[in-house]
Enzyme design. Structure first.
Site, PDB file in Angstrom:
ATOM      1  N   SER A  50       0.786  -1.241   0.000  1.00 23.44           N
ATOM      2  CA  SER A  50       0.000   0.000   0.000  1.00 23.44           C
ATOM      3  C   SER A  50       0.817   1.290   0.000  1.00 23.44           C
ATOM      4  O   SER A  50       0.273   2.353  -0.339  1.00 23.44           O
ATOM      5  CB  SER A  50      -0.946  -0.009   1.208  1.00 23.44           C
ATOM      6  OG  SER A  50      -0.228  -0.306   2.389  1.00 23.44           O
ATOM      7  N   TYR A 236      21.984   1.408  11.799  1.00 22.04           N
ATOM      8  CA  TYR A 236      21.266   0.591  10.817  1.00 22.04           C
ATOM      9  C   TYR A 236      21.920  -0.777  10.617  1.00 22.04           C
ATOM     10  O   TYR A 236      21.537  -1.749  11.257  1.00 22.04           O
ATOM     11  CB  TYR A 236      21.042   1.336   9.471  1.00 22.04           C
ATOM     12  CG  TYR A 236      19.914   0.666   8.718  1.00 22.04           C
ATOM     13  CD1 TYR A 236      18.614   1.135   8.810  1.00 22.04           C
ATOM     14  CD2 TYR A 236      20.146  -0.514   8.001  1.00 22.04           C
ATOM     15  CE1 TYR A 236      17.569   0.457   8.190  1.00 22.04           C
ATOM     16  CE2 TYR A 236      19.107  -1.195   7.384  1.00 22.04           C
ATOM     17  CZ  TYR A 236      17.823  -0.705   7.480  1.00 22.04           C
ATOM     18  OH  TYR A 236      16.799  -1.391   6.886  1.00 22.04           O
TER      19      TYR A 236
HETATM   20  P1  NAI Z   1       6.355   1.393   4.252  1.00 24.70           P
HETATM   21  O1  NAI Z   1       6.096   1.702   5.671  1.00 24.70           O
HETATM   22  O2  NAI Z   1       6.113   2.456   3.243  1.00 24.70           O
HETATM   23  O3  NAI Z   1       5.487   0.110   3.789  1.00 24.70           O
HETATM   24  C1  NAI Z   1       5.181  -0.937   4.663  1.00 24.70           C
HETATM   25  C2  NAI Z   1       4.056  -1.783   4.103  1.00 24.70           C
HETATM   26  O4  NAI Z   1       3.839  -2.888   4.993  1.00 24.70           O
HETATM   27  C3  NAI Z   1       2.704  -1.064   3.981  1.00 24.70           C
HETATM   28  O5  NAI Z   1       2.044  -1.514   2.822  1.00 24.70           O
HETATM   29  C4  NAI Z   1       1.952  -1.560   5.219  1.00 24.70           C
HETATM   30  O6  NAI Z   1       0.524  -1.539   5.097  1.00 24.70           O
HETATM   31  C5  NAI Z   1       2.454  -2.975   5.307  1.00 24.70           C
HETATM   32  N1  NAI Z   1       2.313  -3.577   6.626  1.00 24.70           N
HETATM   33  C6  NAI Z   1       2.929  -3.236   7.793  1.00 24.70           C
HETATM   34  N2  NAI Z   1       2.558  -4.085   8.775  1.00 24.70           N
HETATM   35  C7  NAI Z   1       1.700  -4.979   8.216  1.00 24.70           C
HETATM   36  C8  NAI Z   1       0.993  -6.112   8.703  1.00 24.70           C
HETATM   37  N3  NAI Z   1       1.083  -6.519   9.972  1.00 24.70           N
HETATM   38  N4  NAI Z   1       0.189  -6.785   7.850  1.00 24.70           N
HETATM   39  C9  NAI Z   1       0.052  -6.390   6.558  1.00 24.70           C
HETATM   40  N5  NAI Z   1       0.727  -5.348   6.035  1.00 24.70           N
HETATM   41  C10 NAI Z   1       1.531  -4.654   6.852  1.00 24.70           C
HETATM   42  O7  NAI Z   1       7.853   0.865   4.199  1.00 24.70           O
HETATM   43  P2  NAI Z   1       8.983   0.781   3.074  1.00 24.70           P
HETATM   44  O8  NAI Z   1      10.015   1.774   3.408  1.00 24.70           O
HETATM   45  O9  NAI Z   1       8.410   0.728   1.715  1.00 24.70           O
HETATM   46  O10 NAI Z   1       9.621  -0.632   3.440  1.00 24.70           O
HETATM   47  C11 NAI Z   1       9.404  -1.815   2.706  1.00 24.70           C
HETATM   48  C12 NAI Z   1      10.656  -2.663   2.769  1.00 24.70           C
HETATM   49  O11 NAI Z   1      11.723  -1.970   2.101  1.00 24.70           O
HETATM   50  C13 NAI Z   1      11.153  -2.950   4.187  1.00 24.70           C
HETATM   51  O12 NAI Z   1      11.680  -4.249   4.237  1.00 24.70           O
HETATM   52  C14 NAI Z   1      12.278  -1.936   4.348  1.00 24.70           C
HETATM   53  O13 NAI Z   1      13.228  -2.328   5.306  1.00 24.70           O
HETATM   54  C15 NAI Z   1      12.855  -1.964   2.948  1.00 24.70           C
HETATM   55  N6  NAI Z   1      13.728  -0.843   2.596  1.00 24.70           N
HETATM   56  C16 NAI Z   1      13.369   0.458   2.866  1.00 24.70           C
HETATM   57  C17 NAI Z   1      14.236   1.492   2.557  1.00 24.70           C
HETATM   58  C18 NAI Z   1      13.872   2.917   2.823  1.00 24.70           C
HETATM   59  O14 NAI Z   1      14.760   3.775   2.783  1.00 24.70           O
HETATM   60  N7  NAI Z   1      12.629   3.239   3.052  1.00 24.70           N
HETATM   61  C19 NAI Z   1      15.550   1.248   1.911  1.00 24.70           C
HETATM   62  C20 NAI Z   1      15.779  -0.145   1.582  1.00 24.70           C
HETATM   63  C21 NAI Z   1      14.910  -1.141   1.950  1.00 24.70           C
END
Ligand code: NAI
Ligand code: NA
Length: 398
Positions: A50, A236
């Protein structure tokens, strides 16, 4: 209802439906502008679909290679004069655009860590798609209730051995200050963080999907990781979250074994540091990102989530040739962030950055703008003084 941003710390309590739709539309337009991703996925499950990298993955699959998509997430609809969450509106907007383009899209709202949501997802795949050929795992959560034991784990963002002191920024006020983050109190905090953000749940998903017979021959699955610069290592990559990422990356061989008879394969993609709801919660990182954005924009190599995910699909996963991996077997789309010239300039700026220099040497304005974009604010196309009429937008929740 007129909806304005209401922030508390690094959280924005309100979201703007039309603004979220604009955000999604911009991402769709970007993917379309890059042309068709040949040999891309056709039936895709996105877990964490999402916001952030997840919605960008879903858009890349749908509008890059015409994929049918099922998205799983945890979001809230509007209630009692309060707008719903950004991910709710992102998804409603995505599904509207997908439907207009003749693309299948359905969603499941609930706890992806639970057995029940896994079962609901499998039932939906069976009923509508038969099988999936790509599973994106993009969950970011501060807690997880273990589906087998019922134990509720909370993750922590802490260094492991010694206190970590460095600069951090309040991105709303632009005040740069020193912060000291104390290390873990006990080993359990590492284990808890691994339980939430490590690879076990990804493995549970793939095991359940496989046992149900809903994985296609040649299936691929990808989860997301981060490495980043040495200056953020203590908080991190060498901190509790880094241990969870080690565990996530360490899940790949077991998944490959599990998928071998389907000629399937699993990957971890190391992505770039970006403004998302999750990354804004990490100390020090937003200041790093605001300097990184400045340097990468000046060099003309800046990317957001959608540029990252479009490139992951088009140039890494579905490039018509072998998937290039690093020495540890990971896909790297953080290559531009980690370029030596970029990192050298960021670490030079890091030494100079203070409350006084921040406005000129960083892209704090760009950071803030992107933070508000996450919630549908600050889009020039939207008139925020007008009543929002789209509060009732809903995804097609299965
Ligand atoms: P975000 O917070 O934008 O997205 C998280 C998603 O997980 C959302 O769709 C949310 O609804 C869902 N979610 C959370 N808990 C849930 C649950 N219990 N059940 C169902 N859905 C659930 O986070 P982001 O940043 O897109 O992170 C996604 C991945 O990318 C993570 O593994 C993060 O560590 C990784 N990542 C993020 C970076 C960044 O700079 N933001 C860099 C590199 C990797
Ligand atoms: Na995501």
């Amino acid at each position: 209802m007129i909806i304005q941003p209401r922030t508390r710390g690094f959280i924005c309590l309100t979201s703007h439906p039309e603004g979220c739709a604009q955000n999604v539309k911009n991402q769709i337009d970007y993917v379309k502008s890059k042309g068709e991703i040949k040999d891309g996925p056709k039936k895709v499950l996105v877990i964490g679909a999402s916001t952030g990298f997840g919605i960008a993955s879903r858009i890349s699959a749908a509008f890059g290679s015409g994929a049918a998509t099922i998205g799983v997430f945890f979001e809230k609809p509007a209630a009692e004069g309060k707008p719903g969450t950004a991910g709710w509106y992102n998804t409603a907007a995505f599904e509207k655009e997908a439907s207009a383009a003749g693309l299948y899209a359905k969603s499941i709202n609930g706890d992806a860590f639970s057995d029940d949501i896994k079962k609901q997802t499998i039932d939906l795949i069976k009923a509508d798609l038969g099988q999936v050929d790509l599973i994106i795992y993009s969950l970011a959560s501060p807690r997880r209730t273990h589906p087998k034991t019922g134990v509720a784990y909370s993750s922590v963002l802490k260094p492991i051995a010694v206190p970590f002191s460095d600069k951090t920024v309040d991105f709303h006020t632009g005040v740069v200050s020193d912060i000291t983050i104390n290390p873990i109190d006990n080993e359990e905090e590492i284990e808890n963080t691994i339980a939430v953000m490590g690879g076990e749940d990804w493995k549970f998903w793939i095991e359940d999907l496989k046992a149900a017979g809903v994985l296609a021959e040649g299936v691929k699955t990808v989860a997301y990781s981060y490495i980043g610069p040495e200056l953020t290592y203590p908080i991190y990559r060498n901190g509790t979250i880094g241990k969870a990422k080690d565990n996530l990356e360490g899940t790949v061989p077991a998944l490959n074994e599990l998928l071998a008879d389907l000629n399937g394969v699993s990957y971890v993609s190391v992505n770039k540091a970006l403004v998302t709801q999750s990354s804004s919660a990490i100390p020090v990182v937003p200041l790093y990102i605001s300097l990184l954005y400045k340097v990468m924009k000046e060099k003309g190599i800046h990317e957001g989530c959608i540029e990252q995910m479009q490139r992951l699909f088009a140039e890494r996963l579905f490039n018509g040739a072998d998937v290039q991996l690093d020495e540890k077997g990971r896909i790297r789309v953080d290559d531009l962030e980690m370029r030596a010239d970029v990192q050298a300039e960021v670490s030079e700026l890091w030494k100079q950055v203070s409350t006084e220099t921040l406005p000129t040497i960083s892209d704090i304005a760009g950071y803030r703008d992107e933070f508000f974009h996450l919630f549908g604010f600050n889009f020039p196309e939207i008139d925020y003084t007008k009543d929002s009429n789209e509060l009732t937008m809903i995804p097609s929740i299965a």
